[in-house]
Design an enzyme around this catalytic site. Sequence first.
Site, PDB file in Angstrom:
ATOM      1  N   LYS A   1     -11.864  -2.009   6.986  1.00  0.00           N
ATOM      2  CA  LYS A   1     -11.279  -2.943   8.120  1.00  0.00           C
ATOM      3  C   LYS A   1     -11.865  -2.618   9.361  1.00  0.00           C
ATOM      4  CE  LYS A   1      -8.238  -3.198   4.319  1.00  0.00           C
ATOM      5  NZ  LYS A   1      -7.768  -2.487   3.181  1.00  0.00           N
TER       6      LYS A   1
ATOM      7  N   TRP B   1       0.881  -1.443  -0.083  1.00  0.00           N
ATOM      8  CA  TRP B   1       0.112  -0.125   0.035  1.00  0.00           C
ATOM      9  C   TRP B   1       0.827   1.112  -0.006  1.00  0.00           C
ATOM     10  CZ3 TRP B   1      -4.158  -1.296  -2.053  1.00  0.00           C
ATOM     11  CH2 TRP B   1      -4.885  -2.531  -1.596  1.00  0.00           C
TER      12      TRP B   1
ATOM     13  N   ASP C   1      -1.762   6.739   6.052  1.00  0.00           N
ATOM     14  CA  ASP C   1      -2.591   5.714   5.958  1.00  0.00           C
ATOM     15  C   ASP C   1      -2.924   4.886   7.112  1.00  0.00           C
ATOM     16  OD1 ASP C   1      -4.499   3.761   4.684  1.00  0.00           O
ATOM     17  OD2 ASP C   1      -2.786   3.516   3.078  1.00  0.00           O
TER      18      ASP C   1
HETATM   19  C1  LIG Z   1      -6.923  -2.050   2.335  1.00  0.00           C
HETATM   20  C2  LIG Z   1      -5.684  -1.131   2.291  1.00  0.00           C
HETATM   21  C3  LIG Z   1      -5.798   0.128   1.241  1.00  0.00           C
HETATM   22  C4  LIG Z   1      -6.739   0.078  -0.143  1.00  0.00           C
HETATM   23  O1  LIG Z   1      -7.892   0.548   0.304  1.00  0.00           O
HETATM   24  P1  LIG Z   1      -9.033   0.590  -0.882  1.00  0.00           P
HETATM   25  O2  LIG Z   1     -10.150   1.377  -0.063  1.00  0.00           O
HETATM   26  O3  LIG Z   1      -9.452  -0.712  -1.520  1.00  0.00           O
HETATM   27  O4  LIG Z   1      -8.587   1.697  -1.789  1.00  0.00           O
HETATM   28  C5  LIG Z   1      -4.939   1.052   1.388  1.00  0.00           C
HETATM   29  N1  LIG Z   1      -4.068   1.012   2.468  1.00  0.00           N
HETATM   30  C6  LIG Z   1      -4.162   0.263   3.336  1.00  0.00           C
HETATM   31  C7  LIG Z   1      -3.137   0.369   4.412  1.00  0.00           C
HETATM   32  C8  LIG Z   1      -4.970  -0.788   3.248  1.00  0.00           C
HETATM   33  O5  LIG Z   1      -5.136  -1.827   4.504  1.00  0.00           O
END
Ligand SMILES: *Cc1c(COP(=O)(O)O)cnc(C)c1O
Length: 355
Positions: free
Chosen positions: A190, A99, A166
């Site tokens: 999540k 990511w 993030d």
């Molecule tokens: C799942 C995830 C993403 C991607 O998220 P989307 O909503 O599918 O774009 C980005 N960063 C992290 C840390 C993630 O766990």
Amino acid sequence: MKKHNFSAGPSILSEYTIKNSAAAVENFAGTGLSILEVSHRGKEFVAVNDEARALVKELLDVPAGYEVVFLGGGASLQFCMVPYNLLNKKAAYLDTGTWASNAIKEAKLFGEVDVVASSKDANYSYIPKDYVIPEDADYFHFTSNNTIFGTEMRYDPDVNVRLVSDMSSDIFSRPVDVSKYDIIYAGAQKNLAPAGVTLAIVREDALGHVERAIPTMLNYSTHIKKESMFNTPPVFPIFAALQTLKWYKEQGGVAAMEKLNLEKAGILYDEIDRNRLFKGTAAVEDRSIMNVCFVMNDEYKELEADFNAFALAAGMSGIKGHRSVGGFRASIYNAMPKSSVEALIACMQEFEKQH
Ligand SMILES: *Cc1c(COP(=O)(O)O)cnc(C)c1O
């Protein structure tokens, strides 16, 4: 039989979230209408949106000068929205996984990117610690929890430039010092809601410093000015997010979630370290309390498919590891009860006895 949901995302939600969301699909707030078919401008949903944003502020102790918005496009759109809004010349990124590197790729479209350190050389099994952030960087970006590789930075780094994180897979898992950050973002699927909404916490005075024109929808200011109602927001995921936020509050807030998360992760890592069949893949000091990655020990490699089948039959859903790591990944997000982690441990112990 209700399964134990160890999926990495979309993932387990609290029973409270599921029950209230299901009820609102039938009849939302006594309106006689489904949450799936109401106007986002109706007073009942405006109240939901406002309460959810207020609860995010309350739970994370968001200081004055910040706004909370619910956006579309997933965390992946934030990979471009962050540099669009903040990057003038140069940004610093820490490369701790898939990511993070996806975020780096997007930032490069907007300016110079200084990747201050990377753990790619060791398949992202650790968090680099020694790095220097250039003082002239517009911001430093890091991924707090690396969902795929099971490593986590469970602290708020001290930096001398703007800070962006993030937090898609560990938001609300611990208290965060929001005052250190300029932007925190998280896809909901999540630790918050079903897929379809992304949370952003934005320091307002971080905005307005780039020279480029920003498309309306990709400008944080647009959404902040309209109190997260510029266009039709993802109504149902926001409703579900509010239920999760209420549940967090009822559980004692993010400090209580952290305590429980440490307990859950602690007993599972203890079992991985004790059980002769398994070993963890992440550096011990960087182990994630959200995504627990492990593989068969070298001499038991051929048992991998057997254990997967054994665990599935015992009701463990979603423990197969990401293809880039292999083995297993037990995602034990906030909503995962300790009893489910204990069930997985019992399953590992039973499998050990049989081999
Ligand atoms: C799942 C995830 C993403 C991607 O998220 P989307 O909503 O599918 O774009 C980005 N960063 C992290 C840390 C993630 O766990």
